[in-house]
Enzyme design. Sequence first.
Site, short mmCIF file in Angstrom:
data_model
loop_
_atom_site.label_atom_id
_atom_site.label_comp_id
_atom_site.label_asym_id
_atom_site.label_seq_id
_atom_site.Cartn_x
_atom_site.Cartn_y
_atom_site.Cartn_z
CD GLU A 197 7.85 -0.35 7.75
OE1 GLU A 197 6.93 -0.73 6.96
OE2 GLU A 197 7.37 0.45 7.25
CE LYS A 218 3.69 -5.83 3.80
NZ LYS A 218 2.88 -4.69 4.92
CG ASP A 225 0.63 -3.74 2.35
OD1 ASP A 225 0.90 -4.68 3.22
OD2 ASP A 225 1.68 -3.35 1.66
CD GLU A 285 0.40 -1.46 8.10
OE1 GLU A 285 -0.29 -0.97 9.05
OE2 GLU A 285 0.93 -1.23 6.65
CG ASP A 336 -0.46 -0.59 3.02
OD1 ASP A 336 1.03 -0.34 2.68
OD2 ASP A 336 -0.72 -0.14 3.50
CB SER A 337 4.21 2.06 0.07
OG SER A 337 4.66 0.68 -1.28
#
Length: 274
Positions: free
Chosen positions: A191, A122, A92, A124, A53-54
């Site tokens: 991270e 993925k 993501d 978080e 999602d970057s």
Amino acid sequence: MNTSETALPKKFRVHHLAQAKEQGRKLTMLTAYDSITARIFDAAGIDMLLVGDSMGDNVLGHPNTIPVTLDEMIPLARAVARNAPHSLVVVDLPFGSYEDTVEHAFASAVRVLKETGAHAVKIEGGQRITDQVRLLTQSGIPVVGHLGFTPQSENVFGGKRVQGRGEAAANQLLDDATALQEAGAVAVVLEMVPAPLAAAVTEQLRIPTIGIGAGINCDGQVLVWTDMAGMGDWSPRFARRFAEIGAALQEAAQDYATAVRDGSFPAPEHSYDE
Ligand code: KIV
């Protein structure tokens, strides 16, 4: 020919993650957001491509990942999955698409797998999202976890800050990592975590850790490709610039503009006589 036990698999798939950890073969992951970079990184033998999602910052021009939606992620993920025959494609789940209920997480992850052809998602978070990890895993959807600095919670952290400093925070991160593993996660991204803590997590888990700003002792590394390739003026401290593609591209564009303006392009060989 490489006949060693650690030879690269032809197609890197989820079962190779645990195998790589057992064999001590370092894992490689790069973000990719389109067909061109997917093809290049797949051909380079990168094990995993992350449609991160970057893309919010790197494609859509947002200041961070928070505005990104699933509808925006899906076409990019499809372009990457179609053009990466060898790499494992991980997508993501963006902010707001999985945190509240297992049903929401399931619906979002099913869309990703059905509509893109990617292999895994993925998400978080640690203990707060283990129900989601368990349900997805039991439903046939491999999940990669993400701990430490989790960009979707940037507003809670007060910026892009190293996480896991101090005994309590370190213990919390170790517990979160174990909880993700027990819920069925196939790997965990760490991270911006102090290197000794990332090493302890890596030692503690059976599943691989993939570090970004988490030191050398993780089982693998991930970088945002634009940082790795030197696309912008600036890269974070933890990202080595393996090339200066941004400057090279700007020079190419300047050369093109000069050639058009001075009449040296197109030349006869770029033109059709009839
Ligand atoms: O979105 C992303 O690029 C990521 C990496 C920073 C791991 O989650």
